[in-house]
Design a protein around this motif. Structure first.
Motif, PDB file in Angstrom:
ATOM      1  N   LYS A   1       1.396   6.302   3.467  1.00  0.00           N
ATOM      2  CA  LYS A   1       0.225   6.817   4.643  1.00  0.00           C
ATOM      3  C   LYS A   1      -0.523   5.696   5.101  1.00  0.00           C
ATOM      4  N   GLU A   2      -0.834   4.832   4.311  1.00  0.00           N
ATOM      5  CA  GLU A   2      -1.636   3.764   4.838  1.00  0.00           C
ATOM      6  C   GLU A   2      -0.873   2.915   5.828  1.00  0.00           C
TER       7      GLU A   2
ATOM      8  N   GLU B   1      -0.997   4.808   9.312  1.00  0.00           N
ATOM      9  CA  GLU B   1      -2.016   4.779   9.781  1.00  0.00           C
ATOM     10  C   GLU B   1      -2.379   3.424  10.288  1.00  0.00           C
ATOM     11  N   ASN B   2      -2.017   2.352   9.515  1.00  0.00           N
ATOM     12  CA  ASN B   2      -2.319   1.031  10.126  1.00  0.00           C
ATOM     13  C   ASN B   2      -1.486   0.277  11.141  1.00  0.00           C
TER      14      ASN B   2
ATOM     15  N   GLY C   1       0.922  -1.310   0.005  1.00  0.00           N
ATOM     16  CA  GLY C   1       0.242   0.054   0.016  1.00  0.00           C
ATOM     17  C   GLY C   1       1.083   1.154   0.009  1.00  0.00           C
ATOM     18  N   SER C   2       0.239   2.236   0.367  1.00  0.00           N
ATOM     19  CA  SER C   2       1.022   3.551   0.455  1.00  0.00           C
ATOM     20  C   SER C   2       1.736   4.016   1.816  1.00  0.00           C
TER      21      SER C   2
END
Length: 145
Positions: free
Chosen positions: A71-72, A75-76, A68-69
């Motif tokens: 940012k993801e 956040e995760n 994923g990115s």
């Protein structure tokens, strides 16, 4: 459909600013030619890739741990990041609470430490801070913490 893959392997030293500008330009040139292009960057210094990668695939010991990115990924992350100043002699104590990300000399007897943990950490010398790429990355490699 075939995908054109380019592999860049840098095993130890941090990429120079000049190389990073070239790599970003190279990436953009490849993407202007075709969307079916992949660049695999192998680095032991993960911060090197955050400025040029829009999609990450993190593999640890042959197992995909994230896709994923940036940012993801941040956040995760289940980890919590803390930063504070402690006596040099207490640095090893932090390893019982989490994983040290960075530490630097603060003064003759103290160091500034940043670490990630899954557990709440209550110490007046430490503050909870925003997670960053390194926090998320280490969290993933430690099993999601």
């Amino acid at each position: 459909m075939s995908i054109n893959i380019h592999i860049m392997d840098r095993k130890s030293k941090k990429y120079s600013a000049h190389f990073m500008m070239w790599l970003n330009s190279y990436r953009n040139s490849l993407l202007n030619i075709s969307k079916d292009v992949g660049i695999i960057i192998s680095s032991h210094i993960p911060e090197d890739i955050t400025s040029i990668c829009d999609h990450l695939l993190i593999i640890d010991k042959g197992r995909k741990v994230f896709e994923g990115s940036v940012k993801e990924m941040i956040e995760n992350s289940a980890a919590v990041t803390y930063e504070g100043v402690i006596e040099k002699s207490r640095v090893s104590d932090i390893n019982t609470f989490g994983t040290i990300l960075t530490y630097e000399k603060y003064d003759e007897d103290k160091v500034k430490v940043k670490f990630v943990t899954q557990e709440p950490f209550f110490n007046p010398n430490f503050n909870k801070i925003q997670p960053d790429f390194l926090s998320g990355y280490v969290s993933l490699l430690k099993g999601g913490m």
